[in-house]
Design an enzyme around this catalytic site. Structure first.
Site, PDB file in Angstrom:
ATOM      1  CE  LYS A   1      -1.880   2.887   2.337  1.00 58.51           C
ATOM      2  NZ  LYS A   1      -1.660   4.230   1.710  1.00 58.51           N
TER       3      LYS A   1
ATOM      4  CD  GLU B   1      13.843   0.703   8.953  1.00 54.64           C
ATOM      5  OE1 GLU B   1      14.349   1.704   9.487  1.00 54.64           O
ATOM      6  OE2 GLU B   1      14.411  -0.394   8.901  1.00 54.64           O
TER       7      GLU B   1
ATOM      8  CB  CYS C   1      13.569   9.143   7.726  1.00 51.61           C
ATOM      9  SG  CYS C   1      14.545   8.054   6.676  1.00 51.61           S
TER      10      CYS C   1
ATOM     11  CD  GLU D   1      10.674  12.864  11.073  1.00 50.78           C
ATOM     12  OE1 GLU D   1       9.528  12.426  11.267  1.00 50.78           O
ATOM     13  OE2 GLU D   1      11.548  12.242  10.451  1.00 50.78           O
TER      14      GLU D   1
END
Ligand code: NAD
Length: 491
Positions: A179, A254, A287, A385
């Site tokens: 997906k 992750e 990331c 973040e």
């Protein structure tokens, strides 16, 4: 079959289930971040499509799971060739779909997507069996396919991150339901075409399009699934973790990062500045990006001057242009999110010495590369973040202090060090919580190495044997010393 012409490429916009294109009663609008134009009305899957895809993958597993390693390697090589043959098209569609630089897609991400398949094909052919004896008993450890794998991927490097999971899952003999993110659904659809052309049997790879909370949530809570691998945000990981926990399904995560770039007093300053400015790559939507610049007090002023000069040369604009260094953010909602972080940082007492808001000249989704000074320790801009082109700069005076600063977030994905002393680098690397530490380099990744994060940056490691082991069930067969027919060679 419904399709849309994107960057001159005819791209299917329905699901790919059981080797067929399947539509949905509803669609969602896929916009290009370059100009916010409508690219395609993509099929919007939900519980029904998710269930059909898991069924198709389950059916296909009964034969794909029994193929030999050599047979699987052959198909993986053909998929790699298929991607290599369409790099220009894939790169053009990816850039249109997620706003990443065309030159990065052409030179870096698309070739690496092909390499992911080639690597795991080679891996299969080289894979042996662990064997050892226990008091005359022979142990033989083998990797068995585990079944239907659900892969959920983000929008910042869509094809690269999807193939990074699809290749080892198929190599393991698993079947897959992928997906892709709703912000960038198109290259996953092209990948389905490529796998079909490469002779991957129907149902071995399925692609379900749609929103995370609909198609994604239905997939990860399906009890027939044997593995879930997710790359994305911490918030989504909590939901997926709960769904996986309910069915006791092994999960690989992750997630995000807030990596430090540490510049020691013996650093090559030019190299340090170059590495620091590189953190604006993909408009900061990476990331691994080292968004916290930690520079030794003795170099601070010099570093800042050179950084501002170099960052001032960055060209922002259309990612299809070869001159562009910084493209747009992925969506209006994301731009507002990034801007929210910036406004709250200012309210907390930090001040921007570069950027600090959207690029008003370009308009659209372009956000100016930003650098903050004076962020109070513990404030949001130093700990959370942003996933945009926003960096902070702080100073330190000792190794003890910088280790404390580096470790002062809930993340632990990556770290960068710039120093002339390799022993000191290793000492610091051993103390900084991070899945990968780069010294005098950045973004260098070998697929054999473990990749992943500690703390809230993830669970588990991917890459090479680490990915392969995750997708497999390990079996140890122990042969006793007696009871064999005389002629049996049991060694
Ligand atoms: P996200 O969590 O919003 O979405 C990622 C994927 O999860 C999408 O496909 C989305 O549709 C799906 N999803 C959302 N809700 C779901 C649910 N309830 N159930 C199942 N699936 C669901 O993340 P994003 O905004 O697409 O990506 C940005 C994040 O990804 C950042 O935090 C970034 O650091 C992280 N990321 C990590 C890595 C890594 O390797 N560690 C790589 C790239 C991006």
């Amino acid at each position: 079959m419904r399709s849309a012409e994107v960057a001159g490429v005819d791209t299917a916009i329905d699901h790919w289930i059981g080797g067929r294109r399947v539509g949905s009663p509803r669609t969602f609008s896929d916009l290009s971040p370059i100009d916010e134009s409508h690219l395609a009305s993509v099929a919007r899957g939900g519980a029904e499509e998710a269930s059909a895809a898991v069924s198709a993958a389950g059916d296909a597993f009964s034969s794909w799971g029994r193929t030999s390693r050599e047979e699987r390697a052959e198909v993986l090589y053909r998929i790699a060739e298929g991607i290599e043959g369409r790099i220009d098209e894939l790169a053009a569609v990816e850039t249109r779909d997620n706003g990443s630089l065309l030159r990065s897609n052409l030179r870096g991400l698309m070739p690496r997507s092909a390499y992911n398949f080639r690597f795991f094909a080679d891996f299969l052919l080289e894979l042996g069996y662990l064997k050892f004896d226990t008091r005359g008993h022979r142990n033989r450890v083998s990797h068995q396919p585990s079944g239907v794998t659900v892969l959920i991927t983000p929008w910042n490097a869509p094809l690269m991150l999807a193939t990074w999971k699809v290749a080892p899952a198929l190599a393991a003999g698993n079947t897959v339901v992928l997906k892709p993110a709703e912000w960038s659904p198109l290259t996953a659809s092209l990948l389905a075409d490529i796998t079909e052309e490469a002779g991957l049997p129907p149902g071995v790879l399925n692609v379900v399009q749609g929103y995370g909370e609909e198609a994604g949530a239905a997939l990860v809570s399906d009890p027939r699934v044997s593995r879930i691998s997710f790359t994305g945000s911490v918030e989504t990981a909590r939901l997926i973790g709960a769904a996986a926990g309910a069915n006791l399904v092994p999960l690989s995560l992750e997630l995000g990062g807030k990596s430090p770039l540490v510049v020691l007093e013996d650093a090559d300053l030019e190299m340090a500045v170059e590495m620091a400015v590189e953190q604006y790559d993909n408009a900061g939507q990476v990331c691994l990006a080292a968004t916290r610049l930690l520079v030794h007090q003795s170099l601070f002023d010099d570093f800042l001057d050179r950084f501002l000069a170099k960052a001032g040369d960055l060209v922002q604009g259309d990612p299809r242009s070869a001159d562009t260094d910084l493209g747009p953010l992925i969506s209006r909602a994301h731009l507002e999110r990034v801007d929210g972080f910036v406004r709250r940082a200012v309210a907390d007492g930090a001040h921007p010495v570069l950027g600090g808001g959207p690029n008003r000249e370009l308009g659209g989704l372009y956000y100016r590369p930003t650098l903050f000074l004076g962020a109070p320790q513990g404030s949001e801009i130093l700990t959370e973040e942003v996933f945009g082109p926003v960096l902070t700069l702080q100073s330190f005076t000792s190794d003890t202090e910088v280790v404390e600063q580096a470790n002062s977030t809930r993340y632990g994905l990556a770290a960068g060090l710039v120093t002339g002393d390799p022993e000191r680098a290793q000492r610091l690397s051993d103390q900084i919580v991070s899945g990968t530490t780069w010294v005098n380099c950045f973004y260098v990744r070998d697929l054999r190495a473990p990749f992943g994060g500690s703390r809230h940056s993830g669970i588990g490691r991917e890459g090479g044997a680490y990915s392969f082991d995750f997708y497999c069930d390990l079996n140890n067969t122990v042969l006793g010393p007696g009871g064999w027919r005389e002629e049996t060679d049991y060694g």
